[in-house]
Motif scaffolding. Sequence first.
Motif, PDB file in Angstrom:
ATOM      1  N   SER A 143     -75.629  -4.131 -14.763  1.00 47.15           N
ATOM      2  CA  SER A 143     -76.091  -2.647 -15.416  1.00 47.15           C
ATOM      3  C   SER A 143     -77.790  -2.192 -15.022  1.00 47.15           C
ATOM      4  N   ASP A 144     -78.669  -2.575 -14.407  1.00 44.81           N
ATOM      5  CA  ASP A 144     -79.683  -2.834 -13.448  1.00 44.81           C
ATOM      6  C   ASP A 144     -79.374  -2.323 -12.663  1.00 44.81           C
ATOM      7  N   ALA A 152     -73.240 -10.907 -11.004  1.00 47.08           N
ATOM      8  CA  ALA A 152     -72.365  -9.305 -10.186  1.00 47.08           C
ATOM      9  C   ALA A 152     -71.107 -10.082 -10.139  1.00 47.08           C
ATOM     10  N   PRO A 153     -70.405 -10.124 -10.919  1.00 47.27           N
ATOM     11  CA  PRO A 153     -68.810 -10.448 -10.227  1.00 47.27           C
ATOM     12  C   PRO A 153     -67.975  -9.298  -9.663  1.00 47.27           C
ATOM     13  N   GLN A 322     -67.786  -2.296 -15.704  1.00 43.63           N
ATOM     14  CA  GLN A 322     -68.147  -1.643 -14.106  1.00 43.63           C
ATOM     15  C   GLN A 322     -69.710  -1.639 -14.502  1.00 43.63           C
ATOM     16  N   HIS A 323     -70.277  -1.670 -13.499  1.00 48.76           N
ATOM     17  CA  HIS A 323     -72.292  -1.425 -13.833  1.00 48.76           C
ATOM     18  C   HIS A 323     -72.583  -2.161 -14.957  1.00 48.76           C
ATOM     19  N   GLN A 324     -71.861  -3.190 -15.055  1.00 45.99           N
ATOM     20  CA  GLN A 324     -72.490  -4.247 -16.474  1.00 45.99           C
ATOM     21  C   GLN A 324     -72.828  -5.415 -16.611  1.00 45.99           C
ATOM     22  N   ASP A 325     -74.140  -5.830 -17.111  1.00 48.26           N
ATOM     23  CA  ASP A 325     -73.364  -7.127 -17.149  1.00 48.26           C
ATOM     24  C   ASP A 325     -72.878  -8.170 -17.516  1.00 48.26           C
ATOM     25  N   GLY A 335     -68.598  -6.525 -18.467  1.00 44.11           N
ATOM     26  CA  GLY A 335     -68.188  -6.447 -17.279  1.00 44.11           C
ATOM     27  C   GLY A 335     -67.594  -7.312 -16.365  1.00 44.11           C
ATOM     28  N   ASP A 336     -67.668  -6.686 -15.086  1.00 44.11           N
ATOM     29  CA  ASP A 336     -66.791  -6.986 -14.135  1.00 44.11           C
ATOM     30  C   ASP A 336     -65.434  -7.214 -13.317  1.00 44.11           C
TER      31      ASP A 336
END
Length: 453
Positions: A143-144, A152-153, A322-325, A335-336
């Motif tokens: 996310s950040d 960050a998979p 996408q782009h998620q904790d 989460g990805d």
Amino acid sequence: MSVVGVPGVAGAEPGRGGDSDRPPLAQRPSKELLRVLREIDQRRIEATVRKLVSFGTRHTLSSQDDPARGIGAARDWMFAEMSTYAADSGGRMTVELQSYIQEPDGERIPVPTRITNVVATLRGSVTPDRVYVITGHYDSRVSDVMNATDDAPGADDDASGVAVVMELARIMAKHEPEATIVFAPVAGEEQGLYGSAHMARLFKAAGTDVQGMFTNDIVGASTADDGTRDPRTIRLFAEGVPTAETPEEGNIRRAVGGENDSPARQLARFVREVADNDATGMRVRVIYRRDRYLRGGDHISFLEQDYPAARFTEPNEDFAHQHQDVRVEDGKQYGDLIQFCDFAFMTRVAKVNAATLWSLANAPGTPKNVGILTAALTNSTDLVWERGPEPDLAGYEVVWRETTDPEWTHAIPVGDVTSTTIDMSKDNVFFGVRAVDRAGLRSPVAFPTPRFS
């Protein structure tokens, strides 16, 4: 200079194709292309995604030295893996780490950071100076965008695209395309397209004739955020007004109505003609935009250098992945994660890319310096172009369509010439020129520019 008839007159070739959703001038896959498609291995694609996810994070600012975690570990594994592909190429493929130091940008690069692309170049056997490029970005994020430590998979964004690139490099290393193909997992995309921008600038500085570039970014899932599935469609984003258009070119485009005939749009039409078929099992949905709203991909780096480029992306995205904790919130998984990937879909995306690259690299190159003569006011159309260097070049076709049609609908063979006159008004339809070789393979179309003298 020849005079060629038009519909209702001898010499015209009507649009071909059965399914109304298929491109009118669809090209049949060659036997060698079918062999290439059969070699694509879903198990290998899945294994690549799982390996990339296993590095924990591949954030651009993560560790470059840890052998098991971070972007450096991913980089080293990809380089070693692709080097094994090169070993099977008979010397035709080389692999390099293309690195530079990105200075702080005041935004997403806070300290001097090494950006490294893994570049496998398969040299063409006939016209090696003509180049096609395929990329996926191997960096990931949460996310950040500045969080370089948490997991960050990046399974879908964008291990999926890297897996497509690497699988095609593995397969095509054992074949001999006529033109050169570059297979490149790139870094720094999430921080500002840095890896691809560096690569594109190097190509431009070297005067490289890049005639087509594709990025595969988020090509791993077929399920939308509402649960609906579309496992047989891939989107292809292609810009209209060229990113690198000069003011003079803009004036010409406005005068002739060329907003839908950029080099990127011609590349996208070609993809439909060669890769939207039963051999790939996919429908290519061309989107007439450079990219999605508020988003951007590595093809933009090539568009900025005036190279034709487009982006493959899955049909309906799920933004929770996408782009998620990585977390569970209100019972929903964010989460990805690899569990949301569809590897059969990813394999068909690889087939679309393979059909595209193989067809581009073995057909003649896009005709150069194509012009439409406008000095005289007539109801016929005079076209001129340069003859290509391919030794198996058979000749050329003039294609045309109504100004309201999205795809080329008619092709008129004109022979091995560099000019022709079409008995049809240039004011009423759009014309283009494409090359044909002795095997019947056709190039992308070149849209003519006005010649005033």
